[in-house]
Scaffold this motif. Sequence first.
Motif, PDB file in Angstrom:
ATOM      1  N   ILE A  25       0.821  -1.212   0.000  1.00 43.05           N
ATOM      2  CA  ILE A  25       0.000   0.000   0.000  1.00 43.05           C
ATOM      3  C   ILE A  25       0.857   1.266   0.000  1.00 43.05           C
ATOM      4  N   ASN A  26       2.177   1.097   0.123  1.00 41.46           N
ATOM      5  CA  ASN A  26       3.103   2.231   0.050  1.00 41.46           C
ATOM      6  C   ASN A  26       3.919   2.097  -1.233  1.00 41.46           C
ATOM      7  N   PRO A  27       3.808   3.043  -2.181  1.00 43.53           N
ATOM      8  CA  PRO A  27       4.503   2.928  -3.474  1.00 43.53           C
ATOM      9  C   PRO A  27       6.020   2.876  -3.362  1.00 43.53           C
ATOM     10  N   ILE A  28       6.562   3.238  -2.213  1.00 41.70           N
ATOM     11  CA  ILE A  28       8.012   3.146  -2.032  1.00 41.70           C
ATOM     12  C   ILE A  28       8.489   1.701  -2.194  1.00 41.70           C
ATOM     13  N   PHE A  29       7.611   0.752  -1.880  1.00 45.43           N
ATOM     14  CA  PHE A  29       8.010  -0.653  -1.881  1.00 45.43           C
ATOM     15  C   PHE A  29       7.541  -1.403  -3.123  1.00 45.43           C
ATOM     16  N   GLY A  30       6.996  -0.693  -4.091  1.00 42.48           N
ATOM     17  CA  GLY A  30       6.548  -1.348  -5.318  1.00 42.48           C
ATOM     18  C   GLY A  30       5.191  -0.853  -5.749  1.00 42.48           C
ATOM     19  N   ARG A  31       4.629  -1.516  -6.741  1.00 46.71           N
ATOM     20  CA  ARG A  31       3.337  -1.102  -7.271  1.00 46.71           C
ATOM     21  C   ARG A  31       2.233  -1.352  -6.250  1.00 46.71           C
ATOM     22  N   VAL A  32       1.477  -0.313  -5.958  1.00 50.91           N
ATOM     23  CA  VAL A  32       0.392  -0.421  -4.994  1.00 50.91           C
ATOM     24  C   VAL A  32      -0.615  -1.467  -5.468  1.00 50.91           C
ATOM     25  N   ASN A  54       6.786   0.921  10.607  1.00 50.89           N
ATOM     26  CA  ASN A  54       5.473   0.349  10.883  1.00 50.89           C
ATOM     27  C   ASN A  54       5.058  -0.526   9.710  1.00 50.89           C
ATOM     28  N   LEU A  55       5.126  -1.834   9.920  1.00 52.04           N
ATOM     29  CA  LEU A  55       4.842  -2.790   8.853  1.00 52.04           C
ATOM     30  C   LEU A  55       3.431  -2.621   8.295  1.00 52.04           C
ATOM     31  N   PHE A  56       2.466  -2.371   9.178  1.00 51.20           N
ATOM     32  CA  PHE A  56       1.060  -2.343   8.779  1.00 51.20           C
ATOM     33  C   PHE A  56       0.629  -1.013   8.166  1.00 51.20           C
ATOM     34  N   ASP A  57       1.526  -0.027   8.175  1.00 53.52           N
ATOM     35  CA  ASP A  57       1.269   1.207   7.443  1.00 53.52           C
ATOM     36  C   ASP A  57       1.708   1.100   5.987  1.00 53.52           C
ATOM     37  N   ASN A  58       2.435   0.019   5.675  1.00 53.50           N
ATOM     38  CA  ASN A  58       2.997  -0.143   4.338  1.00 53.50           C
ATOM     39  C   ASN A  58       2.472  -1.374   3.591  1.00 53.50           C
TER      40      ASN A  58
END
Length: 229
Positions: A25-32, A54-58
């Motif tokens: 859900i965080n584009p920093i880590f790939g395609r949403v 925070n794992l669950f924010d991403n």
Amino acid sequence: MKDSEVLILLDFDSLIYNKSKWKIINPIFGRVGSTIDLVRILNLYLEKKDKKFNLFDNFIPDMMDIPLITAQKVSEFDVDIMPIQKLNEVIIQHKIRGRKIYYLTMIYDRKVKESILNCILKYTKIDSYFYDLPWLEYWIPPITNQIKSFEYPQFSKMIYIKKFIKKIEDDIESEEKIDFTSKYKRIFYYTTDLSIIPLLKNYIKEHSNLYEYKQNSIISYLIANVLEH
């Protein structure tokens, strides 16, 4: 045995830390909206934990549901079954007796709490104290600084639960203390994780001479949605 020597553990973590994919859900880590597997998720958390990550924010886990069993099939299981429909009633009885009750989770977050409580509410009412029960984290960093198995949450949980059991020869003055409480002579363990129950049972059986209540030192129940028909 005093009720102060009995511990109650509630564990719904297998609904979250299963082998299914997690959504980004965080584009920093790939395609949403794309997915990532659990081992990569845990290693990412391991890498960034000290940075207040925070794992669950991403990421959002693909949460499973309570194990489903028909009443006719209950006798086929080699474990004790706790119908989730009866869980509230059973925990009330433990609370009335003044026993310590905790939720277990590998990584605590308010979203984990909300997800678990909402899941329980689908099957049974929850008294208000269910919301206020304390949560305990069992995260244990791996010795190798890398997580390689989907079973890692289960491995960490096993280590953590075993630390609660008071051994016969423990010296009260010098026994290893867990930072939030003392050790206990017996544990009632309610879990949605079917695979950890035989592991705990085998451990206690092999080391029963160390504990006052032998093979009954840990009494495990599989929390399941039991259908009457």
